[in-house]
Design an enzyme around this catalytic site. Structure first.
Site, PDB file in Angstrom:
ATOM      1  N   GLU A 263       0.719  -1.115   0.223  1.00 20.04           N
ATOM      2  CA  GLU A 263       0.040   0.093  -0.073  1.00 20.04           C
ATOM      3  C   GLU A 263       0.861   1.443   0.024  1.00 20.04           C
ATOM      4  OE1 GLU A 263      -3.569   2.003   2.703  1.00 20.04           O
ATOM      5  OE2 GLU A 263      -2.263   0.490   3.649  1.00 20.04           O
TER       6      GLU A 263
ATOM      7  N   LYS B  58      -9.766   2.159  -3.148  1.00 23.16           N
ATOM      8  CA  LYS B  58     -10.008   1.819  -1.741  1.00 23.16           C
ATOM      9  C   LYS B  58     -11.519   2.564  -1.534  1.00 23.16           C
ATOM     10  CE  LYS B  58      -8.692   1.350   3.134  1.00 23.16           C
ATOM     11  NZ  LYS B  58      -7.575   1.624   3.926  1.00 23.16           N
TER      12      LYS B  58
ATOM     13  N   CYS C  91      -5.360  -2.607   2.817  1.00 19.90           N
ATOM     14  CA  CYS C  91      -5.021  -2.320   4.496  1.00 19.90           C
ATOM     15  C   CYS C  91      -6.322  -3.058   5.266  1.00 19.90           C
ATOM     16  CB  CYS C  91      -5.084  -1.004   4.788  1.00 19.90           C
ATOM     17  SG  CYS C  91      -4.454  -0.747   6.271  1.00 19.90           S
TER      18      CYS C  91
END
Length: 508
Positions: free
Chosen positions: A277, A333, A388
């Site tokens: 990430e 995301k 994440c």
């Protein structure tokens, strides 16, 4: 003989500190079942003792006892929450103890309110015990949805790493919480007045041991079944170990970028290279001449975590870079961390100088459209990306139109410190693999990067603070699991039946 089934009588007042301290201690002991301790027996014993204590409290006092227990559970299990404030301690360090206190008390309310309401449904202590156990499971489910959700530290997560975790392929994470609560409940449920209180727990304890042993045996039976042969695809996971306090430093970010390139270029076959990430300190739109350099180093398609801009909006993204340095699919995301990656009412807050804690561009990230299955190429099959903490939400695995062949988690666990957070995060990734029957490949900035097979077993890993790479064959997927088909519906129906039966008996 003293009647141990009768409830002790107390005036209708809030219990004192001395009365709730045992509950606080039981919550702390129960949390020892989670990483990095992984003493699942402590969780079962502590929750069993807590169920007994709460079932024998007057309903008006149950709230305070449950609140104390929940505070202990979340104070230890979520203690990593202080770590982001210690990245720049001179600025944010003073907030750390308040963050832990608020997290512990906020999580404790998710225990206290359902348990208090459930305890009021039954006039008998045994009925209260059943309702309290069911309410604890309901609490774990609610925490996955309310206020955007945070299903971290569910009581069922203590089984990760044991054969019992295999039950998640049928009943999911919430089903594991149900099993945990049931095992803890049995000594109270089958308590009999056998002369001394402890002797009375013997029948239920035997039942709890039998249930645990049976589930353990079923898990071993599943693990004994061979997995399908691995795919003929070699994937390289790169871990640069970019410490959070140095990650965005102009001098150090160049060093970290060079690490990514060098590790990607090390000779050996690779059909795909994965970076974690926000692996680089520049936006995708500003990459320019760097894209060919990255593609040349990878000498294969590259999947990288990177920030990108679209007009005035910024996204935390995963981008596919082809061998010829052209861009392929991009995933944004969508399940953002409140106050970490965005601020509620962000545009208004930005006007007074309040921005998201972890966002490095703009005042926060914008959410993407939702869960997706991204196409691979002729060698790499389709996959579902998770950035994440999106990987802690089971429901996202059931939200794609097409079932992927594997899961990819790109994460930056440098925010979580080195004590408990990264290990708990990794274990939840293992649970997602079991629930879905899919392998999960995890690229973490500072660790723990890992290759996880569909049984949740870690085949290869890079520990915290290590610089390196993993070259591994992509494990094959198992057939679609029962949980993927039916989700949490069976568990929630069972909880509804428990509460419904209690209400019918109360009215009778």
């Amino acid at each position: 003989m003293r009647d141990l089934t009768a409830l002790p009588h107390h005036p209708r007042r809030r219990p004192g500190l001395r009365q709730v301290l045992p509950d606080l201690a039981l919550g702390l002991i129960a949390a020892l079942g989670l990483a990095p301790f992984n003493v699942w027996g402590a969780t079962v014993l502590a929750l069993g003792a807590l169920t007994w204590r709460l079932s024998r409290r007057q309903p008006h006092a149950v709230f305070w006892h449950a609140l104390a227990a929940g505070t202990g559970w979340f104070a230890l299990s979520m203690s990593w929450i202080v770590e982001p404030f210690l990245v720049e301690p001179e600025i944010y360090g003073w907030m750390a103890p308040f963050a832990l206190l608020l997290m512990a008390l906020g999580g404790a309310l998710f225990w206290a309110i359902p348990i208090w309401l459930a305890a009021r449904l039954s006039p008998t202590w045994r009925g209260r015990a059943v309702n309290i156990a069911a309410a604890l499971v309901l609490s774990d489910w609610l925490r996955g949805w309310i206020f955007t959700g945070l299903p971290w530290a569910q009581i069922g997560q203590v089984w990760i790493g044991t054969p019992i975790a295999q039950s998640a392929a049928w009943i999911g994470a919430i089903g594991l919480s149900l099993l945990t609560a049931a095992i803890a409940l049995l000594p109270t449920l089958f308590w009999r007045p056998l002369g001394k209180t402890l002797y009375g727990f013997l029948p239920g304890t035997v039942a709890a041991i039998a249930l645990t042993g049976g589930l353990w045996a079923l898990g071993l039976a599943r693990l004994a079944q061979p997995l399908p042969p691995d795919r003929d695809s070699i994937i390289r996971i790169v871990q640069p170990d970019a410490e959070q306090h140095l990650k965005w430093d102009p001098e150090w970010s160049g060093i970290f970028f060079r690490r990514l390139l060098d590790l990607s270029a090390e000779p050996r076959r690779r059909d795909l290279v994965i970076w974690p990430e926000t692996a680089v300190n520049f936006l995708l739109e500003d990459a320019g001449d760097l894209l060919p350099i990255m593609s040349q180093a990878a000498d294969a398609p590259l999947v990288m975590g990177i920030q990108r801009r679209d007009g005035s909006r910024y996204f935390n993204s995963i981008a596919w870079l082809n061998r010829d340095a052209s861009l392929g699919p991009i995933y944004d995301k969508f399940h953002l961390v409140p106050f970490g990656e965005y601020i509620p009412w962000g545009d208004a807050m930005a006007k007074i100088g309040i921005s998201a804690f972890a966002a490095q561009q703009g005042n926060g990230y914008s959410p993407g459209p939702g869960p997706e299955t991204l196409p691979g190429d002729e060698i790499i099959p389709d996959f579902q990306p998770l950035i994440c903490y999106e990987a802690i939400f089971s429901q996202h695995l059931r939200a794609t139109e097409n079932r992927p062949s594997w899961l990819l988690q790109a994460t930056n666990d440098a925010w979580f410190g080195t004590f408990s957070g990264p290990y708990q995060h990794l274990e939840q990734a293992q649970l997602r693999a079991i629930e879905s029957g899919l392998p999960l490949l995890r690229a973490a900035n500072t660790g723990i990067s890992a290759v996880i097979d569909p049984y949740g077993d870690i085949r290869a890993s890079l520990g915290m603070g290590e610089i390196g790479k993993i070259d591994a064959a992509l494990p094959a997927a198992l057939p679609e699991t029962f949980w993927i088909r039916w989700g949490n519906a069976p568990t929630l129906i069972l909880l509804a039946l428990i509460f419904g039966t209690t209400m019918i008996r109360r009215r009778a």
